[in-house]
Design a protein around this motif. Structure first.
Motif, PDB file in Angstrom:
ATOM      1  N   THR A  24     142.603  -6.813  66.781  1.00 39.79           N
ATOM      2  CA  THR A  24     141.621  -5.865  67.736  1.00 39.79           C
ATOM      3  C   THR A  24     141.266  -4.570  67.271  1.00 39.79           C
ATOM      4  OG1 THR A  24     141.954  -7.579  69.650  1.00 39.79           O
ATOM      5  CG2 THR A  24     140.641  -5.701  69.964  1.00 39.79           C
ATOM      6  N   ALA A  25     142.694  -3.853  66.999  1.00 38.13           N
ATOM      7  CA  ALA A  25     142.632  -2.371  66.792  1.00 38.13           C
ATOM      8  C   ALA A  25     141.828  -2.415  65.556  1.00 38.13           C
ATOM      9  CB  ALA A  25     143.838  -2.042  66.707  1.00 38.13           C
ATOM     10  N   LYS A  26     142.219  -3.256  64.436  1.00 40.29           N
ATOM     11  CA  LYS A  26     141.513  -3.056  62.979  1.00 40.29           C
ATOM     12  C   LYS A  26     139.844  -3.261  63.289  1.00 40.29           C
ATOM     13  CE  LYS A  26     145.309  -4.844  60.577  1.00 40.29           C
ATOM     14  NZ  LYS A  26     145.982  -6.123  59.793  1.00 40.29           N
ATOM     15  N   ALA A  27     139.465  -4.266  63.936  1.00 34.52           N
ATOM     16  CA  ALA A  27     138.293  -4.646  64.255  1.00 34.52           C
ATOM     17  C   ALA A  27     137.339  -3.340  64.759  1.00 34.52           C
ATOM     18  CB  ALA A  27     138.025  -5.870  65.183  1.00 34.52           C
ATOM     19  N   LEU A  28     138.069  -2.755  65.658  1.00 34.62           N
ATOM     20  CA  LEU A  28     137.328  -1.519  66.475  1.00 34.62           C
ATOM     21  C   LEU A  28     137.455  -0.065  65.746  1.00 34.62           C
ATOM     22  CD1 LEU A  28     138.935  -2.294  70.154  1.00 34.62           C
ATOM     23  CD2 LEU A  28     136.514  -2.474  68.912  1.00 34.62           C
ATOM     24  N   GLN A  29     138.022  -0.066  64.437  1.00 33.84           N
ATOM     25  CA  GLN A  29     138.499   1.297  63.964  1.00 33.84           C
ATOM     26  C   GLN A  29     136.915   1.599  63.461  1.00 33.84           C
ATOM     27  OE1 GLN A  29     141.200   0.288  60.818  1.00 33.84           O
ATOM     28  NE2 GLN A  29     142.672   1.523  61.862  1.00 33.84           N
ATOM     29  N   PRO A  30     135.832   0.830  62.848  1.00 30.43           N
ATOM     30  CA  PRO A  30     134.600   1.565  62.440  1.00 30.43           C
ATOM     31  C   PRO A  30     134.143   2.295  63.609  1.00 30.43           C
ATOM     32  CG  PRO A  30     134.823  -0.754  61.463  1.00 30.43           C
ATOM     33  CD  PRO A  30     136.025  -0.458  62.662  1.00 30.43           C
ATOM     34  N   ARG A  32     135.598   3.848  66.167  1.00 26.19           N
ATOM     35  CA  ARG A  32     136.514   4.793  66.804  1.00 26.19           C
ATOM     36  C   ARG A  32     136.869   4.556  68.065  1.00 26.19           C
ATOM     37  NH1 ARG A  32     133.602   9.524  66.477  1.00 26.19           N
ATOM     38  NH2 ARG A  32     135.638  10.791  67.181  1.00 26.19           N
ATOM     39  N   LEU A  33     137.244   3.380  68.315  1.00 25.77           N
ATOM     40  CA  LEU A  33     137.581   2.887  69.647  1.00 25.77           C
ATOM     41  C   LEU A  33     139.031   2.032  69.754  1.00 25.77           C
ATOM     42  CD1 LEU A  33     134.256   1.059  70.945  1.00 25.77           C
ATOM     43  CD2 LEU A  33     135.389   3.044  71.710  1.00 25.77           C
ATOM     44  N   THR A  34     139.807   2.367  70.870  1.00 26.16           N
ATOM     45  CA  THR A  34     141.006   1.617  70.915  1.00 26.16           C
ATOM     46  C   THR A  34     140.683   0.281  71.626  1.00 26.16           C
ATOM     47  OG1 THR A  34     141.568   2.757  72.969  1.00 26.16           O
ATOM     48  CG2 THR A  34     142.226   3.770  70.898  1.00 26.16           C
ATOM     49  N   PRO A  35     141.744  -0.360  71.549  1.00 21.71           N
ATOM     50  CA  PRO A  35     141.493  -1.857  72.391  1.00 21.71           C
ATOM     51  C   PRO A  35     141.280  -1.564  73.923  1.00 21.71           C
ATOM     52  CG  PRO A  35     142.925  -2.215  70.764  1.00 21.71           C
ATOM     53  CD  PRO A  35     142.806  -0.688  70.602  1.00 21.71           C
ATOM     54  N   GLU A  36     142.164  -0.628  74.545  1.00 18.91           N
ATOM     55  CA  GLU A  36     142.022  -0.069  75.749  1.00 18.91           C
ATOM     56  C   GLU A  36     140.590   0.599  76.179  1.00 18.91           C
ATOM     57  OE1 GLU A  36     146.006  -0.148  74.299  1.00 18.91           O
ATOM     58  OE2 GLU A  36     144.211   1.003  73.524  1.00 18.91           O
ATOM     59  N   GLN A  37     140.084   1.465  75.224  1.00 14.83           N
ATOM     60  CA  GLN A  37     138.660   1.789  75.449  1.00 14.83           C
ATOM     61  C   GLN A  37     137.775   0.646  75.481  1.00 14.83           C
ATOM     62  OE1 GLN A  37     138.486   4.485  72.134  1.00 14.83           O
ATOM     63  NE2 GLN A  37     139.070   6.317  73.687  1.00 14.83           N
ATOM     64  N   TRP A  38     137.966  -0.372  74.405  1.00 12.90           N
ATOM     65  CA  TRP A  38     137.024  -1.590  74.230  1.00 12.90           C
ATOM     66  C   TRP A  38     136.910  -2.234  75.683  1.00 12.90           C
ATOM     67  CZ3 TRP A  38     138.301  -6.713  73.925  1.00 12.90           C
ATOM     68  CH2 TRP A  38     137.202  -7.668  73.478  1.00 12.90           C
ATOM     69  N   GLN A  39     138.265  -2.251  75.993  1.00 10.50           N
ATOM     70  CA  GLN A  39     138.234  -3.301  77.420  1.00 10.50           C
ATOM     71  C   GLN A  39     137.636  -2.642  78.644  1.00 10.50           C
ATOM     72  OE1 GLN A  39     142.128  -3.113  79.544  1.00 10.50           O
ATOM     73  NE2 GLN A  39     141.973  -5.344  80.345  1.00 10.50           N
ATOM     74  N   LEU A  40     137.698  -1.327  78.922  1.00  6.03           N
ATOM     75  CA  LEU A  40     136.828  -0.489  79.928  1.00  6.03           C
ATOM     76  C   LEU A  40     135.445  -0.608  79.442  1.00  6.03           C
ATOM     77  CD1 LEU A  40     138.908   2.592  80.628  1.00  6.03           C
ATOM     78  CD2 LEU A  40     139.033   0.514  81.729  1.00  6.03           C
ATOM     79  N   LEU A  41     134.947  -0.565  78.138  1.00  7.14           N
ATOM     80  CA  LEU A  41     133.451  -0.649  78.100  1.00  7.14           C
ATOM     81  C   LEU A  41     133.000  -1.966  78.230  1.00  7.14           C
ATOM     82  CD1 LEU A  41     132.963   1.409  74.692  1.00  7.14           C
ATOM     83  CD2 LEU A  41     132.049   1.842  77.045  1.00  7.14           C
TER      84      LEU A  41
END
Length: 99
Positions: A24-30, A32-41
């Protein structure tokens, strides 16, 4: 002894969680989000206009952790803040911005 540990359900579930987080972290790198940030979004996209306490309840994270993550999302332009109309003394609410 190590084979017993390696074959245990608890160890394997933990390892699967690690692998999912890494991918998940690899997929979110482009973005500039972390998995934790993505979860909140993701939660805010479904339930826009939440306080840090409400977000913590929905994501099973403590309010301190959520409050630490949110300013980074505001700074990156993913979220905006607004006063809480229910209670001005309460923390502000966070909304997803249109990107």
């Amino acid at each position: 002894m190590t084979d017993v540990f390696r074959d245990s359900l608890g160890h394997n579930l933990y390892r699967i969680g690690q692998l999912v987080r890494e991918e998940t972290a690899k997929a979110l790198q482009p973005f500039r989000l972390t998995p934790e940030q993505w979860q909140l979004l993701v939660v805010l996209a479904k339930h826009d206009g939440m306080t840090p306490s409400e977000l913590g309840e929905r994501t099973l994270r403590d309010k301190t952790t959520v409050s630490r993550i949110l300013p980074g999302l505001v700074k990156k332009g993913w979220l905006m803040t607004e006063p809480n109309p229910k209670d001005a003394s309460q923390f502000k609410r966070y909304r997803v911005t249109l990107r």
